[in-house]
Design a protein around this motif. Structure first.
Motif, mmCIF file in Angstrom:
data_model
loop_
_atom_site.group_PDB
_atom_site.id
_atom_site.type_symbol
_atom_site.label_atom_id
_atom_site.label_comp_id
_atom_site.label_asym_id
_atom_site.label_seq_id
_atom_site.Cartn_x
_atom_site.Cartn_y
_atom_site.Cartn_z
ATOM 1 N N THR A 1 28.468 46.492 46.721
ATOM 2 C CA THR A 1 28.724 45.365 47.625
ATOM 3 C C THR A 1 28.213 44.062 47.029
ATOM 4 O O THR A 1 28.895 43.035 47.103
ATOM 5 C CB THR A 1 28.073 45.616 49.003
ATOM 6 O OG1 THR A 1 28.635 46.815 49.556
ATOM 7 C CG2 THR A 1 28.313 44.469 49.954
ATOM 8 N N VAL A 2 27.028 44.092 46.441
ATOM 9 C CA VAL A 2 26.474 42.895 45.791
ATOM 10 C C VAL A 2 27.409 42.443 44.680
ATOM 11 O O VAL A 2 27.705 41.256 44.548
ATOM 12 C CB VAL A 2 25.045 43.167 45.246
ATOM 13 C CG1 VAL A 2 24.601 42.079 44.287
ATOM 14 C CG2 VAL A 2 24.055 43.288 46.397
ATOM 15 N N ALA A 3 27.893 43.395 43.884
ATOM 16 C CA ALA A 3 28.818 43.044 42.801
ATOM 17 C C ALA A 3 30.078 42.399 43.379
ATOM 18 O O ALA A 3 30.552 41.382 42.862
ATOM 19 C CB ALA A 3 29.180 44.286 41.996
ATOM 20 N N TRP A 4 30.612 42.965 44.438
ATOM 21 C CA TRP A 4 31.848 42.450 45.022
ATOM 22 C C TRP A 4 31.645 41.090 45.678
ATOM 23 O O TRP A 4 32.508 40.230 45.594
ATOM 24 C CB TRP A 4 32.411 43.453 46.025
ATOM 25 C CG TRP A 4 33.835 43.779 45.720
ATOM 26 C CD1 TRP A 4 34.940 43.176 46.250
ATOM 27 C CD2 TRP A 4 34.313 44.741 44.798
ATOM 28 N NE1 TRP A 4 36.070 43.721 45.700
ATOM 29 C CE2 TRP A 4 35.720 44.685 44.805
ATOM 30 C CE3 TRP A 4 33.698 45.650 43.943
ATOM 31 C CZ2 TRP A 4 36.512 45.495 44.018
ATOM 32 C CZ3 TRP A 4 34.492 46.466 43.164
ATOM 33 C CH2 TRP A 4 35.877 46.379 43.202
ATOM 34 N N ASP A 5 30.492 40.896 46.312
ATOM 35 C CA ASP A 5 30.241 39.644 47.026
ATOM 36 C C ASP A 5 29.776 38.513 46.115
ATOM 37 O O ASP A 5 30.152 37.364 46.311
ATOM 38 C CB ASP A 5 29.182 39.847 48.122
ATOM 39 C CG ASP A 5 29.692 40.731 49.249
ATOM 40 O OD1 ASP A 5 30.924 40.966 49.319
ATOM 41 O OD2 ASP A 5 28.855 41.194 50.047
ATOM 42 N N ARG A 6 28.934 38.838 45.120
ATOM 43 C CA ARG A 6 28.329 37.795 44.296
ATOM 44 C C ARG A 6 28.711 37.851 42.825
ATOM 45 O O ARG A 6 28.402 36.943 42.072
ATOM 46 C CB ARG A 6 26.801 37.891 44.376
ATOM 47 C CG ARG A 6 26.252 37.705 45.757
ATOM 48 C CD ARG A 6 24.746 37.682 45.688
ATOM 49 N NE ARG A 6 24.189 38.641 46.633
ATOM 50 C CZ ARG A 6 22.975 39.107 46.580
ATOM 51 N NH1 ARG A 6 22.157 38.745 45.626
ATOM 52 N NH2 ARG A 6 22.547 39.951 47.481
ATOM 53 N N GLY A 7 29.327 38.949 42.421
ATOM 54 C CA GLY A 7 29.601 39.152 41.002
ATOM 55 C C GLY A 7 30.934 38.591 40.560
ATOM 56 O O GLY A 7 31.528 37.729 41.213
ATOM 57 N N ASN A 8 31.402 39.094 39.460
ATOM 58 C CA ASN A 8 32.641 38.654 38.848
ATOM 59 C C ASN A 8 33.807 39.410 39.494
ATOM 60 O O ASN A 8 34.240 40.449 39.003
ATOM 61 C CB ASN A 8 32.583 38.907 37.334
ATOM 62 C CG ASN A 8 33.745 38.295 36.603
ATOM 63 O OD1 ASN A 8 34.789 38.025 37.183
ATOM 64 N ND2 ASN A 8 33.564 38.084 35.316
ATOM 65 N N SER B 1 17.661 44.753 38.826
ATOM 66 C CA SER B 1 16.530 44.851 39.749
ATOM 67 C C SER B 1 16.835 45.720 40.972
ATOM 68 O O SER B 1 15.914 46.115 41.685
ATOM 69 C CB SER B 1 16.111 43.458 40.216
ATOM 70 O OG SER B 1 17.194 42.825 40.872
ATOM 71 N N LEU B 2 18.088 46.035 41.212
ATOM 72 C CA LEU B 2 18.455 46.860 42.372
ATOM 73 C C LEU B 2 18.238 48.341 42.062
ATOM 74 O O LEU B 2 18.554 48.799 40.958
ATOM 75 C CB LEU B 2 19.919 46.650 42.742
ATOM 76 C CG LEU B 2 20.344 45.277 43.234
ATOM 77 C CD1 LEU B 2 21.837 45.261 43.524
ATOM 78 C CD2 LEU B 2 19.564 44.902 44.478
ATOM 79 N N PHE C 1 24.154 48.523 30.909
ATOM 80 C CA PHE C 1 23.540 47.257 31.297
ATOM 81 C C PHE C 1 24.555 46.123 31.162
ATOM 82 O O PHE C 1 24.722 45.311 32.063
ATOM 83 C CB PHE C 1 22.296 46.962 30.448
ATOM 84 C CG PHE C 1 21.716 45.604 30.709
ATOM 85 C CD1 PHE C 1 20.966 45.371 31.846
ATOM 86 C CD2 PHE C 1 21.940 44.557 29.828
ATOM 87 C CE1 PHE C 1 20.439 44.108 32.109
ATOM 88 C CE2 PHE C 1 21.420 43.293 30.073
ATOM 89 C CZ PHE C 1 20.670 43.069 31.219
ATOM 90 N N GLY C 2 25.251 46.081 30.031
ATOM 91 C CA GLY C 2 26.253 45.039 29.813
ATOM 92 C C GLY C 2 27.383 45.112 30.821
ATOM 93 O O GLY C 2 27.805 44.090 31.377
ATOM 94 N N LEU C 3 27.863 46.314 31.087
ATOM 95 C CA LEU C 3 28.969 46.492 32.023
ATOM 96 C C LEU C 3 28.548 46.140 33.449
ATOM 97 O O LEU C 3 29.241 45.391 34.144
ATOM 98 C CB LEU C 3 29.468 47.936 31.946
ATOM 99 C CG LEU C 3 30.809 48.258 32.580
ATOM 100 C CD1 LEU C 3 31.917 47.418 31.956
ATOM 101 C CD2 LEU C 3 31.120 49.743 32.401
ATOM 102 N N PHE C 4 27.405 46.655 33.886
ATOM 103 C CA PHE C 4 26.927 46.368 35.241
ATOM 104 C C PHE C 4 26.628 44.880 35.406
ATOM 105 O O PHE C 4 26.913 44.292 36.446
ATOM 106 C CB PHE C 4 25.690 47.203 35.584
ATOM 107 C CG PHE C 4 25.956 48.686 35.727
ATOM 108 C CD1 PHE C 4 27.232 49.176 35.903
ATOM 109 C CD2 PHE C 4 24.910 49.587 35.683
ATOM 110 C CE1 PHE C 4 27.479 50.539 36.045
ATOM 111 C CE2 PHE C 4 25.133 50.952 35.824
ATOM 112 C CZ PHE C 4 26.416 51.431 36.000
ATOM 113 N N THR C 5 26.045 44.267 34.392
ATOM 114 C CA THR C 5 25.754 42.834 34.445
ATOM 115 C C THR C 5 27.045 42.034 34.518
ATOM 116 O O THR C 5 27.149 41.073 35.276
ATOM 117 C CB THR C 5 24.922 42.407 33.220
ATOM 118 O OG1 THR C 5 23.725 43.179 33.194
ATOM 119 C CG2 THR C 5 24.564 40.938 33.278
#
Length: 157
Positions: A112-119, A59-60, A48-52
């Motif tokens: 893709t969400v991580a790459w587009d909106r994440g860190n 929620s995905l 959870f910590g790593l993915f966050t």
């Protein structure tokens, strides 16, 4: 023809008595979930910590599929050496009662969400060696393999 109903009892690692009843298929699924570390709260918290940190919201569905993929690969590393699409995705799909194509797409969407909106800085630091020059992202397999190695290095399992 009716399926037989069985009862399973035992003692957990914590010394608690475990009672479970169900059909053969339900009992197999219960044992398999326990075997692959589904009930490892330390690993779940770590993921959870790593993915966050990477920007993958819990929620995905891809989040849940990635967590399952990491659990499966940790319990049986051969999943990454063999074909991911022909063995790993179908196994996850069976667990979540969906299709392997949905699993693959949901994992790709989460990445893709991580790459587009994440860190993006964290992602580039972590995956710099396997980022595709065409897409600017990592493949599902490389993402899963990287997370599994990180978990092993951190001695979470």
């Amino acid at each position: 023809m009716k399926e037989a109903h069985y009862y399973l009892s035992g003692v957990s690692e914590k010394g608690e008595i475990v009672l479970f009843s169900g059909t053969t298929a339900e009992i197999r699924k219960f044992i398999e979930c326990d075997r692959v570390g589904k009930h490892n709260p330390e690993l779940s918290r770590y993921l959870f910590g790593l993915f966050t940190e990477f920007g993958i919201p819990a929620s995905l569905m891809g989040y849940r599929y990635l967590e399952s993929a990491v659990n499966l690969v940790l319990s049986e590393p051969g999943y990454l050496q063999r074909k991911v699409t022909s063995e790993l995705y179908p196994r996850i799909a069976e667990e979540f009662n969906t299709s392997p194509n949905c699993v693959e797409r949901a994992i790709r969407h989460a990445i893709t969400v991580a790459w587009d909106r994440g860190n993006s800085q964290k992602l580039y630091e972590f995956f710099r060696h396997c980022i595709s020059y065409k897409t600017g992202k990592v493949t599902n397999s490389d993402f899963i393999a990287g997370i599994v190695e990180k978990v092993k290095i951190e001695h979470i399992v």
